[in-house]
Write a protein that holds these residues in place. Structure first.
Motif, PDB file in Angstrom:
ATOM      1  N   SER A  66     -28.385  -8.318  19.234  1.00 37.39           N
ATOM      2  CA  SER A  66     -29.144  -7.046  18.746  1.00 37.39           C
ATOM      3  C   SER A  66     -29.441  -6.528  20.027  1.00 37.39           C
ATOM      4  CB  SER A  66     -30.561  -7.789  18.025  1.00 37.39           C
ATOM      5  OG  SER A  66     -30.055  -8.523  16.989  1.00 37.39           O
ATOM      6  N   ALA A  67     -29.907  -6.990  21.161  1.00 39.58           N
ATOM      7  CA  ALA A  67     -30.132  -6.279  22.258  1.00 39.58           C
ATOM      8  C   ALA A  67     -29.146  -5.589  22.927  1.00 39.58           C
ATOM      9  CB  ALA A  67     -30.560  -7.193  23.308  1.00 39.58           C
ATOM     10  N   LEU A  68     -27.961  -6.176  22.797  1.00 42.27           N
ATOM     11  CA  LEU A  68     -26.549  -5.545  23.302  1.00 42.27           C
ATOM     12  C   LEU A  68     -26.525  -4.311  22.607  1.00 42.27           C
ATOM     13  CD1 LEU A  68     -24.061  -5.256  25.139  1.00 42.27           C
ATOM     14  CD2 LEU A  68     -22.932  -6.625  23.807  1.00 42.27           C
ATOM     15  N   LYS A  69     -26.307  -4.273  21.159  1.00 39.37           N
ATOM     16  CA  LYS A  69     -26.207  -3.388  20.297  1.00 39.37           C
ATOM     17  C   LYS A  69     -27.292  -2.216  20.293  1.00 39.37           C
ATOM     18  CE  LYS A  69     -25.921  -1.921  15.384  1.00 39.37           C
ATOM     19  NZ  LYS A  69     -26.248  -2.503  13.837  1.00 39.37           N
ATOM     20  N   LEU A  70     -28.567  -2.296  20.577  1.00 38.71           N
ATOM     21  CA  LEU A  70     -29.454  -1.412  20.880  1.00 38.71           C
ATOM     22  C   LEU A  70     -29.438  -0.646  22.099  1.00 38.71           C
ATOM     23  CD1 LEU A  70     -32.195  -0.274  19.763  1.00 38.71           C
ATOM     24  CD2 LEU A  70     -33.557  -2.027  21.399  1.00 38.71           C
ATOM     25  N   GLU A  71     -28.933  -1.379  23.056  1.00 45.42           N
ATOM     26  CA  GLU A  71     -28.654  -0.621  24.544  1.00 45.42           C
ATOM     27  C   GLU A  71     -27.470   0.053  24.601  1.00 45.42           C
ATOM     28  OE1 GLU A  71     -28.812  -1.952  29.287  1.00 45.42           O
ATOM     29  OE2 GLU A  71     -28.642  -3.768  27.622  1.00 45.42           O
ATOM     30  N   GLU A  84     -18.914  -0.520  18.338  1.00 45.61           N
ATOM     31  CA  GLU A  84     -18.528  -1.617  17.118  1.00 45.61           C
ATOM     32  C   GLU A  84     -17.694  -2.488  17.517  1.00 45.61           C
ATOM     33  OE1 GLU A  84     -17.538   0.631  13.667  1.00 45.61           O
ATOM     34  OE2 GLU A  84     -19.427   1.523  13.556  1.00 45.61           O
ATOM     35  N   VAL A  85     -16.597  -2.083  18.370  1.00 45.91           N
ATOM     36  CA  VAL A  85     -15.346  -3.014  18.806  1.00 45.91           C
ATOM     37  C   VAL A  85     -16.073  -4.033  19.706  1.00 45.91           C
ATOM     38  CG1 VAL A  85     -13.106  -2.888  19.831  1.00 45.91           C
ATOM     39  CG2 VAL A  85     -13.655  -1.505  18.161  1.00 45.91           C
ATOM     40  N   ILE A  86     -16.911  -3.466  20.756  1.00 46.59           N
ATOM     41  CA  ILE A  86     -17.134  -4.191  21.872  1.00 46.59           C
ATOM     42  C   ILE A  86     -18.162  -5.225  21.420  1.00 46.59           C
ATOM     43  CG2 ILE A  86     -18.670  -4.311  23.893  1.00 46.59           C
ATOM     44  CD1 ILE A  86     -17.718  -1.329  24.502  1.00 46.59           C
ATOM     45  N   LEU A  87     -18.960  -4.965  20.430  1.00 44.78           N
ATOM     46  CA  LEU A  87     -20.148  -5.967  19.910  1.00 44.78           C
ATOM     47  C   LEU A  87     -19.290  -7.119  19.218  1.00 44.78           C
ATOM     48  CD1 LEU A  87     -22.798  -3.750  18.503  1.00 44.78           C
ATOM     49  CD2 LEU A  87     -23.006  -5.653  20.096  1.00 44.78           C
TER      50      LEU A  87
END
Length: 257
Positions: A66-71, A84-87
């Protein structure tokens, strides 16, 4: 006089009981003190407390997706497909307790597309100190491997560096910038660590992460200057590769090949 003797004997008995009571109490007090000291010492040496003051390799720590997506969404503009791919790649890899090979990401794009920025964000979410972490290693081709005549030396040094650091921290991150300028011989030195080997020379590299940054090797004919940001290697059993292109009026799109 008899009363005085009796009183004396009583006082002596009281003193004797007091001495015995003190003697009985002192070992208990000492025991409690020793136990408390031992517990305190054990607490102070406990890994979690130690890691508050010194950087530790937390191999089993889960990724805060969640933190990675938000950043990524907050700091990376116009690259929602790359996000999307990185997550998906990172969360799947970090949630797998027994991956069969290291995670390898290849970020392609022209200057200003965010390759280095993305690698920095990824590093910070994997190790709190990011690029300053002892477990994140950045190599720049023109800086670290500038001389073609020293390729053999570079190969030996690079393999030794990767081996030593993965031995110290299985979840080490290695970032290679300017891959398009890296001599093929140096690339050959990295290849053994990226395959489906359980161990190489007694060391497992399956929890390590390798990130490669490079300019696009070719331009597409349907747009003047495409920006190809993400080019991850396919997962096991998948024969296609995914490329995220940005640029032109069409914006980013996902292509399979």
């Amino acid at each position: 006089m008899w009363r005085a003797a009796r009183l004396g004997r009583g006082v002596a008995l009281g003193l004797l009981l007091t001495v015995h009571a003190v003697a009985a109490f002192e070992p208990m007090t000492v025991g409690i003190a020793i136990g408390a000291a031992s517990a305190l010492t054990g607490y102070l040496s406990y890994k979690d407390l130690y890691c508050r003051f010194a950087e530790c390799c937390r191999e089993e720590q889960r990724l805060n997706a969640s933190a990675l997506k938000l950043e990524l969404e907050k700091k990376l503009f116009g690259q929602h497909l790359a996000t999307e791919v990185i997550l998906k790649a990172l969360t799947g890899f970090k949630n797998n307790k027994n991956p069969k090979k290291p995670l390898t990401l290849s970020l392609h794009g022209w200057a200003g597309t965010g390759k280095n920025f993305v690698s920095q964000i990824v590093a910070e979410n994997l190790h709190s100190k990011g690029l300053k972490s002892n477990f994140v290693h950045l190599f720049v081709s023109t800086l670290h491997f500038p001389h073609e005549q020293q390729i053999k030396l570079y190969q030996d040094q690079l393999q030794g560096w990767i081996r030593g650091n993965v031995s110290a921290c299985a979840s080490s991150v290695f970032i290679f910038d300017e891959m398009d300028k890296l001599h093929p011989g140096v690339i050959d030195a990295i290849k053994p660590f990226l395959d489906y080997y359980e161990q190489v020379d007694g060391v497992s590299y399956r929890k390590a992460i390798f990130i490669f940054l490079r300019w696009p090797v070719a331009q597409r004919t349907d747009r003047p200057k495409p920006h190809r940001l993400l080019h991850p290697l396919p997962p096991p059993g998948v024969q296609t590769r995914e490329d995220v292109y940005t640029g032109g009026d069409e914006g980013p799109r996902l292509c399979h090949r």
